[in-house]
Design an enzyme around this catalytic site. Structure first.
Site, PDB file in Angstrom:
ATOM      1  N   GLY A  37       0.906  -1.335   0.056  1.00 14.68           N
ATOM      2  CA  GLY A  37      -0.061  -0.061  -0.049  1.00 14.68           C
ATOM      3  C   GLY A  37       0.914   1.171   0.122  1.00 14.68           C
ATOM      4  O   GLY A  37       2.003   1.199  -0.217  1.00 14.68           O
ATOM      5  N   SER A  38       0.339   2.455   0.034  1.00 16.94           N
ATOM      6  CA  SER A  38       0.873   3.556   0.072  1.00 16.94           C
ATOM      7  C   SER A  38       2.060   3.867   1.012  1.00 16.94           C
ATOM      8  O   SER A  38       3.239   4.262   0.760  1.00 16.94           O
ATOM      9  CB  SER A  38      -0.004   4.661  -0.153  1.00 16.94           C
ATOM     10  OG  SER A  38      -0.714   4.934   0.959  1.00 16.94           O
ATOM     11  N   GLU A  40       3.879   1.595   2.495  1.00 10.85           N
ATOM     12  CA  GLU A  40       4.698   0.599   2.347  1.00 10.85           C
ATOM     13  C   GLU A  40       6.017   1.082   1.434  1.00 10.85           C
ATOM     14  O   GLU A  40       7.001   0.406   1.094  1.00 10.85           O
ATOM     15  CB  GLU A  40       4.372  -0.715   2.209  1.00 10.85           C
ATOM     16  CG  GLU A  40       3.812  -1.285   3.457  1.00 10.85           C
ATOM     17  CD  GLU A  40       2.399  -0.750   3.814  1.00 10.85           C
ATOM     18  OE1 GLU A  40       1.969  -0.362   4.799  1.00 10.85           O
ATOM     19  OE2 GLU A  40       1.478  -0.470   2.601  1.00 10.85           O
ATOM     20  N   GLU A  59      -4.214  -9.917   1.778  1.00 10.01           N
ATOM     21  CA  GLU A  59      -3.353 -10.092   2.948  1.00 10.01           C
ATOM     22  C   GLU A  59      -3.400 -11.534   3.781  1.00 10.01           C
ATOM     23  O   GLU A  59      -2.469 -11.914   4.306  1.00 10.01           O
ATOM     24  CB  GLU A  59      -3.805  -8.970   4.077  1.00 10.01           C
ATOM     25  CG  GLU A  59      -2.877  -7.602   3.354  1.00 10.01           C
ATOM     26  CD  GLU A  59      -3.927  -6.775   2.716  1.00 10.01           C
ATOM     27  OE1 GLU A  59      -5.070  -7.140   2.182  1.00 10.01           O
ATOM     28  OE2 GLU A  59      -3.740  -5.517   2.516  1.00 10.01           O
ATOM     29  N   HIS A  82      -0.127  -3.891   4.924  1.00  4.40           N
ATOM     30  CA  HIS A  82      -0.559  -2.209   4.517  1.00  4.40           C
ATOM     31  C   HIS A  82      -1.329  -1.744   6.024  1.00  4.40           C
ATOM     32  O   HIS A  82      -2.707  -1.992   6.052  1.00  4.40           O
ATOM     33  CB  HIS A  82      -1.544  -2.139   3.328  1.00  4.40           C
ATOM     34  CG  HIS A  82      -1.862  -0.530   3.307  1.00  4.40           C
ATOM     35  ND1 HIS A  82      -1.044   0.199   3.395  1.00  4.40           N
ATOM     36  CD2 HIS A  82      -2.978  -0.191   2.731  1.00  4.40           C
ATOM     37  CE1 HIS A  82      -1.634   1.589   2.979  1.00  4.40           C
ATOM     38  NE2 HIS A  82      -2.852   1.375   2.772  1.00  4.40           N
ATOM     39  N   HIS A 289     -13.063 -28.964  21.785  1.00  2.46           N
ATOM     40  CA  HIS A 289     -13.916 -28.308  20.846  1.00  2.46           C
ATOM     41  C   HIS A 289     -15.436 -28.033  21.182  1.00  2.46           C
ATOM     42  O   HIS A 289     -16.036 -27.384  21.028  1.00  2.46           O
ATOM     43  CB  HIS A 289     -13.993 -29.013  19.489  1.00  2.46           C
ATOM     44  CG  HIS A 289     -14.367 -27.929  18.413  1.00  2.46           C
ATOM     45  ND1 HIS A 289     -14.366 -28.520  17.051  1.00  2.46           N
ATOM     46  CD2 HIS A 289     -14.907 -26.811  18.437  1.00  2.46           C
ATOM     47  CE1 HIS A 289     -14.827 -27.331  16.377  1.00  2.46           C
ATOM     48  NE2 HIS A 289     -15.033 -26.568  17.178  1.00  2.46           N
ATOM     49  N   GLY A 411      -8.432 -23.958  13.688  1.00  2.76           N
ATOM     50  CA  GLY A 411      -9.456 -23.980  12.983  1.00  2.76           C
ATOM     51  C   GLY A 411     -10.074 -23.037  12.232  1.00  2.76           C
ATOM     52  O   GLY A 411     -11.232 -22.850  11.781  1.00  2.76           O
TER      53      GLY A 411
END
Length: 537
Positions: A37-38, A40, A59, A82, A289, A411
């Site tokens: 992104g800008s 980075e 991402e 980003h 679980h 999971g």
């Protein structure tokens, strides 16, 4: 008398950007997984030729790929996200990396320091808090000059057992600031288990009548596969896999193999019935679980545990826990005098072979998995994310060798497909087979584009049952009646071959036994990625 002029203390200063790339090179992290992104862009100005920017289109795919790559290469992977939005998109797989114990050094862009007082567009207001509690450490350095040191510290923390992700937030105007270089250091990552407590574990197993070992993902992560096999053979102990384990830590064709424990308290107690000592090796005791009640172990059984994670040791409900390196702990246990010979347990009954299905019926998943096992190379790598098929995978797709099976410990869906790409990049000499459910595939289907761009020689198998089938299993636990509709679980009309073709991946849809066998034979030797959409019952 003239004195020589000392060189300026600042003569050796370089930009933050140069210092970071020099450090990453020394640490063996020359692949950068990202979606820029800008904020980075300043990092990648004058991008070094010996670095590889691995682009993914979302991402969550970035982090899943990095997770698979880090596990395959035994080194932390470097991730660039980003700002707040990118970290937010990635949080599902950051959570999975945390549960997987995968070392990731995640950098996130931040708006320029001069803009931060004004709550700027694309600023991350609480950058260090956003990824918590699923990173081991997060920081936004107080000064630009401290960014290389922060990344160095992040790397060492990520690599310390239990490994995990870390995050460094870097303002966009930091990269051109001058700083001093940071040298990579050698930092020990081994913690030797307490010798006295190990003696207690060894004595308990020596005296046991019918010992059991419950192996977890940490055994394979720590490279302790051979030691685990030798230890089980020494004690003639039945070996089970801990619930929800993300790695295979014992050969599933071994005579001592006992199968997989379910994530239910009462059923674990039932499966471990008859054992008087249970050794949780690189595994929690236990992961559940669904709600349960009663004891955590069979009556009169004793629990002992060796784990690399203090939190896992602290939350064990009973027994003796030792914290330290799994491999070193097993080596210390194997150095003790051998116990008296013990009669081995009876071999586990194997699932019967499935007949070839008739042409007019949809393919049974049991037969599909059996056929995959028949045709695949024994040392090929399975990366799995097919929750509803997992019990059948356990029966019909045995894993034979260390580092040939990966799934998520969390999971959370969206890990398997991108992780398969990362494993394929990290182990280019192995055939990687992604075994993914249709629902799971749609969480990170953009990964197919990266597979095509990089021409990764992978086999991609989509088990298409046109629903979130795992939820139908859980519906019964929560009181749904047989045949009762489960809202929001149908997935009709998804064309995975079309999705693959749109991103440059060859694919084929199969619905009969002959078509599947022919397609699989081709996909297992493909020079690039090949997808098979399997219409299963």
């Amino acid at each position: 008398m003239d004195h020589p002029v000392s060189p300026s203390a600042h003569d050796d200063r370089i930009t933050v950007r140069e210092a970071v790339f020099r450090l990453l090179r020394d640490l063996g992290m020359t692949s950068i997984f990202g979606n820029p992104g800008s904020t980075e862009l300043p990092m990648f100005k004058d991008f070094p030729e010996d670095f590889d920017y691995v682009l993914a289109l979302q991402e969550c795919v970035v982090v899943g790929m990095a997770d698979g790559y880090a596990q395959a290469t035994h080194n932390a992977a470097f991730v660039n996200l980003h700002s707040a939005a990118g970290v937010g998109h990635a949080m599902g797989n950051i959570f999975t990396a945390h549960k997987n114990g995968t070392p990731l050094v995640i950098t996130a862009g931040q708006q320029a320091r001069s803009l931060q007082p004004f709550d700027p567009f694309l600023g991350s207001n609480q950058a260090t808090e956003l990824p918590k509690p699923y990173v081991k450490w997060s920081v936004e350095p107080a000064r630009a000059e401290d960014v290389p040191l922060a990344i160095a510290r992040a790397y060492y923390i990520a690599m310390m057992p239990p490994c995990g992700p870390v995050l460094v937030s870097v303002p966009s105007d930091d990269w051109d600031v001058l700083t001093t270089p940071v040298e990579a250091r050698r930092v020990s990552r081994q913690l030797r288990p307490d010798a006295d407590l190990l003696q207690d574990i060894g004595a308990a197993l020596d005296a046991a009548v019918a010992p059991a070992i419950v192996v977890g993902a940490a055994v394979d992560r720590d490279g302790a596969w051979n030691e685990a096999v030798a230890f089980a053979e020494r004690h003639q102990a039945r070996v089970y896999v801990a619930p929800m384990s993300g790695r295979c830590s014992f050969p599933e064709d071994h005579p001592l193999w006992g199968g997989f424990l379910p994530a239910m308290r009462e059923r674990i107690v039932e499966r471990l019935g008859g054992h008087d000592v249970v050794f949780a090796l690189g595994a929690p005791a236990f992961t559940y679980h669904v709600e349960g009640a009663g004891p955590h172990l069979p009556a009169h059984a004793r629990l002992v545990q060796l784990t690399d994670d203090p939190q896992v040791a602290a939350r064990a409900p009973v027994g003796t826990s030792v914290v330290g390196s799994i491999r070193q702990g097993l080596r210390d246990l194997l150095a003790r005098p051998a116990p008296a010979e013990r009669k081995p347990p009876a071999p586990r009954v194997r699932a019967p072979r499935q007949p070839v299905p008739d042409a007019e019926v949809r393919l049974p998943v049991d037969w599909v998995l059996q056929t995959l096992n028949d045709l695949r190379p024994r040392d090929s790598i399975i990366v799995e994310e097919a929750p509803s098929a997992r019990p059948r995978i356990h029966e019909h797709l045995p894993i034979y060798a260390s580092e040939t099976f990966y799934t998520m410990c969390s999971g959370g869906l969206g890990f398997g497909l991108p992780a398969a790409l990362g494993v394929a990049m990290g182990k280019p000499d192995k055939r990687v087979i992604a075994l993914i459910g249709d629902g799971s595939t749609m969480y990170a289907v953009q990964a197919l584009w990266t597979a095509a761009q990089r021409k990764l020689p992978m086999t991609l198998l989509i088990l298409k049952n046109q629903r979130y089938a795992a939820l139908h299993e859980f519906a019964r636990i929560f009181g749904y009646k047989p045949g009762e509709a489960v809202p929001g679980t149908a997935l009709p009309d998804i064309d995975f071959v079309g999705l693959a073709a749109a991103q440059g991946v060859d694919g084929v849809s199969v619905a009969t036994a002959g078509a599947f066998e022919d397609a699989l034979a081709r996909a297992l030797v493909s020079s690039g990625p090949m997808l098979i959409e399997i219409d299963i019952a």
